[in-house]
Write an enzyme that holds these catalytic residues in place. Structure first.
Site, PDB file in Angstrom:
ATOM      1  N   ASP A   1       3.086   1.072   4.121  1.00 42.14           N
ATOM      2  CA  ASP A   1       1.774   1.706   4.256  1.00 42.14           C
ATOM      3  C   ASP A   1       0.902   0.931   5.264  1.00 42.14           C
ATOM      4  OD1 ASP A   1      -0.117   3.671   3.018  1.00 42.14           O
ATOM      5  OD2 ASP A   1      -1.233   1.837   2.549  1.00 42.14           O
TER       6      ASP A   1
ATOM      7  N   HIS B   1       1.769  13.424   2.431  1.00 40.55           N
ATOM      8  CA  HIS B   1       0.750  13.570   1.375  1.00 40.55           C
ATOM      9  C   HIS B   1      -0.664  13.378   1.888  1.00 40.55           C
ATOM     10  CE1 HIS B   1       1.425   9.402   2.052  1.00 40.55           C
ATOM     11  NE2 HIS B   1       0.367   9.100   1.344  1.00 40.55           N
ATOM     12  N   ASP B   2      -0.782  13.040   3.202  1.00 37.31           N
ATOM     13  CA  ASP B   2      -2.122  12.841   3.776  1.00 37.31           C
ATOM     14  C   ASP B   2      -2.539  14.001   4.675  1.00 37.31           C
ATOM     15  OD1 ASP B   2      -1.508   9.321   4.431  1.00 37.31           O
ATOM     16  OD2 ASP B   2      -2.399  10.304   2.672  1.00 37.31           O
TER      17      ASP B   2
ATOM     18  N   GLU C   1       4.445   3.107   8.474  1.00 41.81           N
ATOM     19  CA  GLU C   1       3.329   4.004   8.781  1.00 41.81           C
ATOM     20  C   GLU C   1       2.440   3.200   9.716  1.00 41.81           C
ATOM     21  OE1 GLU C   1       0.051   4.461   6.258  1.00 41.81           O
ATOM     22  OE2 GLU C   1      -0.406   6.481   6.915  1.00 41.81           O
TER      23      GLU C   1
ATOM     24  N   ASP D   1       7.365   2.822  -1.667  1.00 40.51           N
ATOM     25  CA  ASP D   1       6.224   2.812  -0.744  1.00 40.51           C
ATOM     26  C   ASP D   1       5.501   1.477  -0.945  1.00 40.51           C
ATOM     27  OD1 ASP D   1       4.114   5.600   0.213  1.00 40.51           O
ATOM     28  OD2 ASP D   1       3.961   3.494   0.813  1.00 40.51           O
TER      29      ASP D   1
HETATM   30  O1  TEU Z   1      -2.819   6.336   4.882  1.00 40.71           O
HETATM   31  C1  TEU Z   1      -3.447   5.650   5.941  1.00 40.71           C
HETATM   32  C2  TEU Z   1      -4.438   6.500   6.580  1.00 40.71           C
HETATM   33  O2  TEU Z   1      -4.997   6.077   7.533  1.00 40.71           O
HETATM   34  C3  TEU Z   1      -4.687   7.880   6.073  1.00 40.71           C
HETATM   35  O3  TEU Z   1      -5.452   7.775   4.890  1.00 40.71           O
HETATM   36  C4  TEU Z   1      -5.450   8.621   7.127  1.00 40.71           C
HETATM   37  O4  TEU Z   1      -6.409   7.751   7.678  1.00 40.71           O
HETATM   38  C5  TEU Z   1      -6.249   9.745   6.544  1.00 40.71           C
HETATM   39  O5  TEU Z   1      -5.529  10.300   5.499  1.00 40.71           O
HETATM   40  C6  TEU Z   1      -6.490  10.759   7.640  1.00 40.71           C
HETATM   41  O6  TEU Z   1      -5.332  11.426   7.943  1.00 40.71           O
HETATM   42  C7  TEU Z   1      -2.137   5.471   3.981  1.00 40.71           C
HETATM   43  C8  TEU Z   1      -1.604   6.332   2.861  1.00 40.71           C
HETATM   44  O7  TEU Z   1      -0.648   7.257   3.391  1.00 40.71           O
HETATM   45  C9  TEU Z   1      -2.774   7.045   2.235  1.00 40.71           C
HETATM   46  O8  TEU Z   1      -2.346   7.979   1.248  1.00 40.71           O
HETATM   47  C10 TEU Z   1      -3.675   6.002   1.610  1.00 40.71           C
HETATM   48  O9  TEU Z   1      -4.829   6.638   1.114  1.00 40.71           O
HETATM   49  C11 TEU Z   1      -4.099   4.946   2.650  1.00 40.71           C
HETATM   50  O10 TEU Z   1      -3.032   4.485   3.474  1.00 40.71           O
HETATM   51  C12 TEU Z   1      -4.597   3.701   1.929  1.00 40.71           C
HETATM   52  O11 TEU Z   1      -3.510   3.095   1.281  1.00 40.71           O
END
Ligand code: TEU
Ligand code: CA
Length: 540
Positions: A196, A312-313, A238, A98
């Protein structure tokens, strides 16, 4: 369409902190993943996407990187990582890393140097201004996107936490640093990269442009040329955006990414108010069906789709797209609806055993910088949302839902470790939602996923599932999602009742052979009364 080795592979996303804790310190680790490689092989997955395992203070659980070329001691050592890569390869399983290029940790050597003085050679690695510009832009994790540095009498920009300063891609040295980091891992045998928030590396702060800036694609194409494009690996971006933006990233001739994640379905419960997902709205399955069809029709002929319902988000797919009253049936229906579309399937850890959202008792049970940022902005400061409503929104949408420890069995801590309190709570349902219990239950969600991966790779049908034309049927039906896959005369039909109601439905074609279904029925005629979340895959 030129065939690629990753077209028919299942990618399994692991959040190392929550997967398996081999040394009983409450945190998952790399040795824990190595312990479970045979489980993953038996599940039928081929590539493991690990969220960041690099040195990090863990303010954002690894998405705040302090050294791109070393391993977070919480997760283990470089020797552990080398062992994981080689042990996985013995099982024909490959590792996807990642890459977090948009920002690093404020503990990174680069930032520690940058704040020493304005003319430090690393100062221009970041975005410093004497005054914040576009101060109205809110950080994704709450509060201002500008943080003051007393010693410099300047502010720096951070899209995410203040501990995650954005890197300045207008400085060519940043491109070099990211290229070097990618090449370091390519040489170690990493076979995939997830990028990311890659749509943000063209930002132009002074013009208020944060995503999809004018230099975005030339920078991605430069990274391709100088690093990962020289290796036969699989890449996924992403990139929060729309279908047109997905095409710009994934048309093969552009040499950028093989695919991107589309978030229009999973973030459709986000009400797009200033509170975002913290004032969630109900899911609209017809909208999701139309969106999946839009991306299939929009990308299949020219590029490629990434098929996913969790990461994971996000919260769990049963809670988002299914129903707790029909946990097994809806989990199987969601998998059937998505993974027989055309594209590379992604499974997020725990999804294959039907893990569900966790109802925390109090705010302090959460451990995510995003939750606390939203709480401070919306509950404490603006007082727009009551504590109770905020906790209910977290139950539905907090990222912790997908970060609680994986449930291996019904022993203490669900077998995640040998008893040390894990970094997040265990879900109360771990006694029956766990690998050990489900391996023994022929009707379990886990055994359904194993049938699904085997069916999709079955030599009799794999070309149809991987390369067959996708065509939606009965597009206007708001309850039933039906589509067909056709390849060289073979036609396979997928029918899914997306609702918890019984619905009468006439199959578009007679059933020749049932390949998979979640009610173990025979289908003698085409007029059916579909049960809640009934899902059928059949050969015409
Ligand atoms: O996520 C980008 C992101 O925009 C998400 O955090 C989203 O805005 C939020 O979770 C609402 O759904 C990426 C990674 O996947 C995330 O885990 C990180 O926290 C973020 O970038 C910063 O690196
Ligand atoms: Ca551990």
């Amino acid at each position: 369409m030129e065939r690629k080795w990753w077209h028919d592979k299942f990618i399994y996303q692991i959040y190392p902190k929550s997967f398996k804790d081999s040394n009983n310190d409450g945190i998952g680790d790399i040795k824990g993943i190595i312990e479970k490689l045979d489980y993953l092989k038996d599940l039928g997955v081929d590539i493991l996407w690990l969220t960041p395992f690099f040195t990090s203070p863990m303010v954002d659980n690894g998405y705040d990187i302090a050294d791109y070329c070393d391993i977070n001691p919480l997760f283990g050592t470089m020797a552990d990582m080398d062992l994981l890569i080689s042990e996985a390869k013995k099982r024909e399983i490959y590792i996807m890393m990642d890459m977090v290029a948009n920002h690093c940790s404020n503990k990174h050597r680069w930032f520690q140097e940058a704040i020493k003085s304005k003319d430090n050679p690393y100062h221009d690695y970041f975005i410093f201004r004497d005054k914040p510009v576009h101060e109205e832009h809110r950080s994704c994790f709450g509060g201002s996107a500008w943080e003051y540095v007393e010693s410099l009498n300047q502010y720096y920009f951070h899209e995410f936490a203040k501990e995650q300063p954005d890197l300045n891609f207008d400085n060519p040295k940043i491109m070099e640093e990211i290229e070097n980091a990618i090449n370091f891992w390519m040489k170690k045998g990493i076979k995939g990269i997830r990028f990311d928030v890659i749509h943000m590396i063209g930002k132009q702060i002074d013009n208020g442009i944060y995503g999809y800036g004018p230099k975005l694609h030339e920078r991605v194409q430069e990274l391709y040329k100088t690093s990962y494009g020289n290796y036969d690996i699989v890449t996924v971006g992403e990139a929060w955006g729309n279908l047109e933006q997905a095409l710009d990233f994934t048309l093969p001739e552009r040499n950028e990414f093989n695919m991107v994640f589309q978030f229009e379905c999973t973030s459709s419960t986000n009400d797009n108010s200033k509170h975002g997902k913290f004032t969630p709205k109900p899911i609209d399955m017809k909208f999701c069906k139309d969106t999946w069809i839009k991306y299939q029709d929009g990308l299949n002929k020219k590029s490629w789709n990434a098929l996913f319902v969790e990461n994971h988000d996000l919260g769990r797919c049963i809670n988002r797209f299914g129903s707790l009253d029909y946990q097994k049936e809806s989990a199987k229906a969601i998998a059937t609806m998505v993974y027989f579309q055309k594209g590379t399937p992604y499974i997020y850890q725990g999804q294959e055993i039907g893990m569900t959202n966790i109802r925390m008792d109090k705010l302090e049970d959460y451990n995510d910088v995003e939750v606390y940022g939203a709480y401070n902005d919306f509950v404490v400061k603006a007082k727009d949302i009551t504590y109770e409503d905020f906790m209910d929104a977290c139950y539905k949408e907090a990222r912790d839902n997908n970060r609680i420890p994986f449930q291996w069995d019904d022993s203490v801590n669900a077998g995640f470790n040998k008893g040390k309190k894990p970094w997040l709570k265990i879900n109360n349902n771990y006694k029956e939602v766990n690998v050990k219990y489900e391996l023994k239950d022929p009707d379990s969600i886990l055994n359904f996923y194993k049938k699904l991966t085997r069916l999709r790779k079955n030599p009799l049908y794999k070309d149809t599932f991987t390369y067959g034309v996708f065509e939606a049927i009965d597009k206007d039906n708001k309850d039933i999602f039906t589509y067909k896959r056709e390849f060289e005369g073979q036609t396979i039909i997928i029918v899914v009742n997306m609702k918890k109601d019984k619905i009468s439905y006439k199959l578009p074609y007679k059933v020749n052979k049932v390949l998979l279904n979640n009610y173990n029925k025979e289908y003698k005629n085409q007029e059916l009364n579909l049960d809640p979340y009934e899902a059928i895959v059949y050969l015409v």
